[in-house]
Design an enzyme around this catalytic site. Structure first.
Site, PDB file in Angstrom:
ATOM      1  N   SER A 132      -1.765  15.257  14.124  1.00  0.00           N
ATOM      2  CA  SER A 132      -0.545  15.756  13.503  1.00  0.00           C
ATOM      3  C   SER A 132       0.690  14.952  13.910  1.00  0.00           C
ATOM      4  CB  SER A 132      -0.358  17.230  13.888  1.00  0.00           C
ATOM      5  OG  SER A 132       0.457  17.871  12.957  1.00  0.00           O
TER       6      SER A 132
ATOM      7  N   ASN B  76       3.140   9.669  10.675  1.00  0.00           N
ATOM      8  CA  ASN B  76       2.997   8.222  10.420  1.00  0.00           C
ATOM      9  C   ASN B  76       4.158   7.701   9.565  1.00  0.00           C
ATOM     10  OD1 ASN B  76       1.377   9.927   8.881  1.00  0.00           O
ATOM     11  ND2 ASN B  76      -0.451   8.709   9.208  1.00  0.00           N
ATOM     12  N   CYS B  77       4.726   8.592   8.743  1.00  0.00           N
ATOM     13  CA  CYS B  77       5.859   8.154   7.900  1.00  0.00           C
ATOM     14  C   CYS B  77       7.077   7.792   8.748  1.00  0.00           C
ATOM     15  CB  CYS B  77       6.230   9.246   6.909  1.00  0.00           C
ATOM     16  SG  CYS B  77       4.818   9.837   5.971  1.00  0.00           S
TER      17      CYS B  77
ATOM     18  N   THR C 198     -16.525  17.249  -2.552  1.00  0.00           N
ATOM     19  CA  THR C 198     -17.199  15.976  -2.844  1.00  0.00           C
ATOM     20  C   THR C 198     -18.489  16.259  -3.622  1.00  0.00           C
ATOM     21  OG1 THR C 198     -18.569  16.018  -0.871  1.00  0.00           O
ATOM     22  CG2 THR C 198     -16.368  15.054  -0.627  1.00  0.00           C
TER      23      THR C 198
ATOM     24  N   PRO D 131     -22.027  19.893  -1.872  1.00  0.00           N
ATOM     25  CA  PRO D 131     -21.316  21.185  -1.960  1.00  0.00           C
ATOM     26  C   PRO D 131     -20.747  21.703  -0.640  1.00  0.00           C
ATOM     27  CG  PRO D 131     -23.701  21.472  -2.222  1.00  0.00           C
ATOM     28  CD  PRO D 131     -23.448  20.001  -2.242  1.00  0.00           C
TER      29      PRO D 131
ATOM     30  N   GLY E 197      -6.710  13.519   0.991  1.00  0.00           N
ATOM     31  CA  GLY E 197      -5.776  12.525   1.534  1.00  0.00           C
ATOM     32  C   GLY E 197      -6.050  11.113   1.054  1.00  0.00           C
ATOM     33  N   ASP E 198      -5.689  10.161   1.920  1.00  0.00           N
ATOM     34  CA  ASP E 198      -5.768   8.750   1.551  1.00  0.00           C
ATOM     35  C   ASP E 198      -7.197   8.277   1.318  1.00  0.00           C
ATOM     36  OD1 ASP E 198      -3.094   8.791   1.963  1.00  0.00           O
ATOM     37  OD2 ASP E 198      -3.064   7.364   3.636  1.00  0.00           O
TER      38      ASP E 198
HETATM   39  P1  FAD Z   1      -4.053   9.947   8.037  1.00  0.00           P
HETATM   40  O1  FAD Z   1      -2.744  10.575   8.172  1.00  0.00           O
HETATM   41  O2  FAD Z   1      -4.135   8.469   8.077  1.00  0.00           O
HETATM   42  O3  FAD Z   1      -4.998  10.537   9.166  1.00  0.00           O
HETATM   43  C1  FAD Z   1      -6.317  10.104   9.302  1.00  0.00           C
HETATM   44  C2  FAD Z   1      -6.759  10.386  10.719  1.00  0.00           C
HETATM   45  O4  FAD Z   1      -8.173  10.338  10.726  1.00  0.00           O
HETATM   46  C3  FAD Z   1      -6.298   9.345  11.734  1.00  0.00           C
HETATM   47  O5  FAD Z   1      -5.650   9.965  12.809  1.00  0.00           O
HETATM   48  C4  FAD Z   1      -7.567   8.651  12.175  1.00  0.00           C
HETATM   49  O6  FAD Z   1      -7.553   8.325  13.557  1.00  0.00           O
HETATM   50  C5  FAD Z   1      -8.615   9.736  11.934  1.00  0.00           C
HETATM   51  N1  FAD Z   1      -9.968   9.224  11.690  1.00  0.00           N
HETATM   52  C6  FAD Z   1     -10.344   8.309  10.770  1.00  0.00           C
HETATM   53  N2  FAD Z   1     -11.686   8.130  10.820  1.00  0.00           N
HETATM   54  C7  FAD Z   1     -12.158   8.949  11.787  1.00  0.00           C
HETATM   55  C8  FAD Z   1     -13.451   9.208  12.302  1.00  0.00           C
HETATM   56  N3  FAD Z   1     -14.522   8.603  11.830  1.00  0.00           N
HETATM   57  N4  FAD Z   1     -13.554  10.110  13.297  1.00  0.00           N
HETATM   58  C9  FAD Z   1     -12.466  10.752  13.788  1.00  0.00           C
HETATM   59  N5  FAD Z   1     -11.222  10.540  13.336  1.00  0.00           N
HETATM   60  C10 FAD Z   1     -11.065   9.650  12.337  1.00  0.00           C
HETATM   61  N6  FAD Z   1       3.628   8.715   2.748  1.00  0.00           N
HETATM   62  C11 FAD Z   1       4.666   9.309   2.127  1.00  0.00           C
HETATM   63  O7  FAD Z   1       4.436  10.159   1.263  1.00  0.00           O
HETATM   64  N7  FAD Z   1       5.962   8.998   2.459  1.00  0.00           N
HETATM   65  C12 FAD Z   1       6.249   8.089   3.419  1.00  0.00           C
HETATM   66  O8  FAD Z   1       7.424   7.837   3.710  1.00  0.00           O
HETATM   67  C13 FAD Z   1       5.185   7.427   4.059  1.00  0.00           C
HETATM   68  N8  FAD Z   1       5.423   6.491   5.005  1.00  0.00           N
HETATM   69  C14 FAD Z   1       4.371   5.914   5.656  1.00  0.00           C
HETATM   70  C15 FAD Z   1       4.618   4.969   6.646  1.00  0.00           C
HETATM   71  C16 FAD Z   1       3.568   4.377   7.333  1.00  0.00           C
HETATM   72  C17 FAD Z   1       3.852   3.350   8.362  1.00  0.00           C
HETATM   73  C18 FAD Z   1       2.247   4.765   7.037  1.00  0.00           C
HETATM   74  C19 FAD Z   1       1.103   4.151   7.783  1.00  0.00           C
HETATM   75  C20 FAD Z   1       1.982   5.688   6.055  1.00  0.00           C
HETATM   76  C21 FAD Z   1       3.037   6.266   5.348  1.00  0.00           C
HETATM   77  N9  FAD Z   1       2.811   7.204   4.342  1.00  0.00           N
HETATM   78  C22 FAD Z   1       3.857   7.792   3.692  1.00  0.00           C
HETATM   79  C23 FAD Z   1       1.445   7.571   3.951  1.00  0.00           C
HETATM   80  C24 FAD Z   1       1.025   8.861   4.624  1.00  0.00           C
HETATM   81  O9  FAD Z   1       1.230   8.748   5.995  1.00  0.00           O
HETATM   82  C25 FAD Z   1      -0.441   9.131   4.303  1.00  0.00           C
HETATM   83  O10 FAD Z   1      -0.542   9.277   2.908  1.00  0.00           O
HETATM   84  C26 FAD Z   1      -0.969  10.379   4.967  1.00  0.00           C
HETATM   85  O11 FAD Z   1      -0.804  10.330   6.357  1.00  0.00           O
HETATM   86  C27 FAD Z   1      -2.457  10.533   4.653  1.00  0.00           C
HETATM   87  O12 FAD Z   1      -2.983  11.578   5.371  1.00  0.00           O
HETATM   88  P2  FAD Z   1      -4.520  11.615   5.719  1.00  0.00           P
HETATM   89  O13 FAD Z   1      -4.766  12.909   6.407  1.00  0.00           O
HETATM   90  O14 FAD Z   1      -5.321  11.306   4.515  1.00  0.00           O
HETATM   91  O15 FAD Z   1      -4.786  10.398   6.702  1.00  0.00           O
END
Ligand code: FAD
Length: 552
Positions: free
Chosen positions: A42, A45-46, A277, A280, A286-287
């Site tokens: 938590s 990253n933004c 996905t 089931p 997310g990303d």
């Molecule tokens: P993430 O937030 O990337 O979290 C994924 C987590 O999963 C990480 O902590 C990683 O360590 C963990 N993980 C991955 N694989 C494994 C595994 N196999 N086992 C255990 N843990 C694992 N978006 C906006 O909308 N506005 C912004 O201004 C913006 N600015 C950004 C700036 C930066 C520098 C970055 C990097 C991103 C930015 N983003 C922004 C994008 C936004 O941060 C992401 O869209 C969002 O965080 C995605 O959330 P998520 O949960 O999918 O993945």
């Protein structure tokens, strides 16, 4: 005895943390475990670019919630430094490696949520693994960049990539006093924008003395006595103390692949509307996933924090038996760069054409962000695209110093509610002189487009300007015309138009323009009433300058 449902979450940031907290609000008895391979969950990253830029000085401010908070407030077990290495769908088990002692364990699940995010793209270029070539994704990444700047007393940085993160990094490194060079493979900055809207960004970046190399991909990195040498495909060389690679991200799909889950055409995990996905018992958000583009309906990869956290909630709902659905993503985004706000929502002309959609129109306007008579009004450059048949708003892009994101947010909501340009014309927005105008820019956009829809105005095409046979008539005042004009345009000021109609051809189409499109609208109505065949160049000379910065 009733067994507790085991909900396992991989990745504890935007998507994963939102899902975990929501699950707890819906189900008090479930056993919820978050695994994250990093040292934090938590975290913001933004906020990382601003931490590198020293705008955010205290690293702790980036930590939105700690494992202790998850445990104490939500009874959620958070395991940092734990990497999930594989998923077995048959036995509904994951294998987890504790990265500290390096031990592995397995954990069974009733529901598994994958929110592993996306990894920065690192193409296999010469020198890509040199210590002075950085990416920015995590707090440790941002620490490394800060340390490098401090210990090496860095003065020059190359930012590779001129998109959202690249521009934010450029601004933040400039804030620390570094000289910036931005290298971008595309012919424009901020590639998601239409090129003419990106031109406003280019002008601002150049005005801030950042060097810019557009349309020239980076080819390699080399350590030299003068520091890092960054070479581009065209052979240009740039010296720097370090480089930041910000050329996009790709979905983390290793785990999904290990589980045999369906991967989509954009390379992300394929999910349905409830974020489930192809298995089931497994959800993904997310990303790491691809989603339907709200406007075009195409599968798309839109790595943004807002959709990630909303998807986390929706997955939690369906895991807990509720019927929630993700509506698709509109790619609503905003970025600040050198005092400019760049915001967009929905489709661009580019994305519509990519999706094979051509039955749309685009209008431009450049209104002040608040009433012109109140000191400090700043222009907002706006482009709105809408469907020709029904006037449905399809997308908007805005660039300016003030009030841009507010207008884009309003239009974002309009798009989500399938609103039309007639709705923009009628929407009632806040107004007092220091905040807006009685006719807000959103209203004006609606009025311009509605005029076209009702047939009161015909639009000329900026793209066809170089090849048109139409007579181009500039209805601005002579002094304005002399200070810069479209090549070949004749100057007939609006105030003299009625008296000089005889100078205009009746057999030839006339394209009128002024500074921003308002006076030429008046001219168009006047000329039409006198029987001329006339079109308006939308957004006037300011739009011309954005379309053709070097002239025709
Ligand atoms: P993430 O937030 O990337 O979290 C994924 C987590 O999963 C990480 O902590 C990683 O360590 C963990 N993980 C991955 N694989 C494994 C595994 N196999 N086992 C255990 N843990 C694992 N978006 C906006 O909308 N506005 C912004 O201004 C913006 N600015 C950004 C700036 C930066 C520098 C970055 C990097 C991103 C930015 N983003 C922004 C994008 C936004 O941060 C992401 O869209 C969002 O965080 C995605 O959330 P998520 O949960 O999918 O993945």
């Amino acid at each position: 005895m009733e067994t507790r449902k085991s909900i396992v979450i991989v990745g504890g940031v935007a998507g994963g943390a939102s899902c975990a907290a929501r699950v707890r609000r819906l189900d008090e008895s479930a056993e919820v475990t978050i695994f994250d391979r990093g040292p934090f969950v938590s975290f913001a990253n933004c906020g990382l670019p601003y931490f590198v830029g020293d705008v955010i000085q205290d690293e702790k401010k980036l930590l939105v919630a700690s494992p202790e908070l998850f445990r104490n407030r939500f009874n959620i077990d958070v395991r940092t430094h734990h990497e999930v290495v594989s998923v077995n769908c048959q036995s509904q088990e994951i294998e987890v490696r504790n990265l500290k002692p390096g031990l592995s364990e397995s954990k069974s699940y009733d529901a598994l949520l994958l929110s592993p995010g996306a990894a920065p793209i690192r193409p296999p270029l010469p020198g890509i693994n040199l210590p002075e070539v950085f990416v920015l994704r995590t707090i440790p990444d941002s620490r490394r960049i800060r340390e490098w700047i401090d210990t090496k007393q860095a003065k020059r940085a190359v930012v590779v990539g001129g998109g959202f993160i690249g521009l934010e990094m450029a601004e933040n490194l400039a804030h620390r006093g570094l000289e910036i060079t931005i290298i971008e493979a595309a012919d424009q900055l901020m590639p998601p924008l239409d090129p003419e809207m990106a031109e406003f960004v280019r002008q601002r970046v150049v005005a801030h003395k950042a060097r810019l190399q557009l349309g020239d991909p980076v080819a390699g990195f080399e350590e030299t006595a003068e520091g890092l040498k960054v070479t581009t495909k065209s052979g240009m060389e740039f010296s720097a103390d370090f480089a930041i690679l910000a050329i996009g991200v790709k979905p983390e799909t290793n785990l999904a692949k290990s589980a045999g889950l369906e991967i989509g055409s954009k390379g992300g995990i394929r999910v349905d509307e409830s974020m489930r996905t192809s298995d089931p018992h497994i959800w993904a958000v997310g990303d790491a996933v691809e989603v339907r583009d709200f406007v075009t309906g195409e599968w798309s990869f839109l790595p943004l924090a807002g959709p990630a956290s909303r998807q986390g909630r929706i997955a939690a709902d369906t895991i807990c038996g509720r019927d929630s659905k993700f509506r698709g993503s509109q790619a609503t985004a905003v970025c600040g760069c050198f005092g400019l706000t760049i915001a967009m929502t929905g489709a661009t002309e580019k994305s519509l054409r990519r999706a094979g959609i051509t039955d749309f129109s685009a209008i431009y306007l450049h209104p002040g962000h608040h009433a012109g008579y109140y000191p400090g009004a700043k222009p907002i450059h706006l482009k709105v695209v809408y469907g020709n048949s029904d006037g449905r708003v399809l997308g908007a892009q805005g660039v300016g110093e003030e009030g841009v994101e507010r207008r884009i947010d309003v239009i974002s909501m309009a798009i989500q509610k399938h609103a039309t340009v007639f709705d923009l014309e009628e929407c009632e927005l806040c107004y007092a002189p220091q905040y807006g105008s009685a006719k807000d820019p959103v209203n004006i956009a609606g009025m311009i487009a509605s005029n076209v829809m009702r047939g009161d105005v015909s639009l000329a095409s900026w793209a066809e300007l170089p090849s048109t046979d139409a007579l181009i008539v500039d209805v601005r005042e002579p002094a304005e015309h002399q200070s810069g004009c479209i090549e070949g345009a004749v100057n007939l000021p609006l105030n003299q138009l009625r008296d000089r109609l005889g100078e205009l051809p009746r057999e030839r189409e006339i394209w009128v323009h002024c500074g921003v499109g308002q006076r030429s609208y008046y001219a168009l109505r006047l000329l039409r009433k006198h029987g001329f065949n006339v079109r308006n160049l939308p957004g006037g000379y300011q739009t011309f300058r954005a379309w053709y910065p070097r002239g025709l």
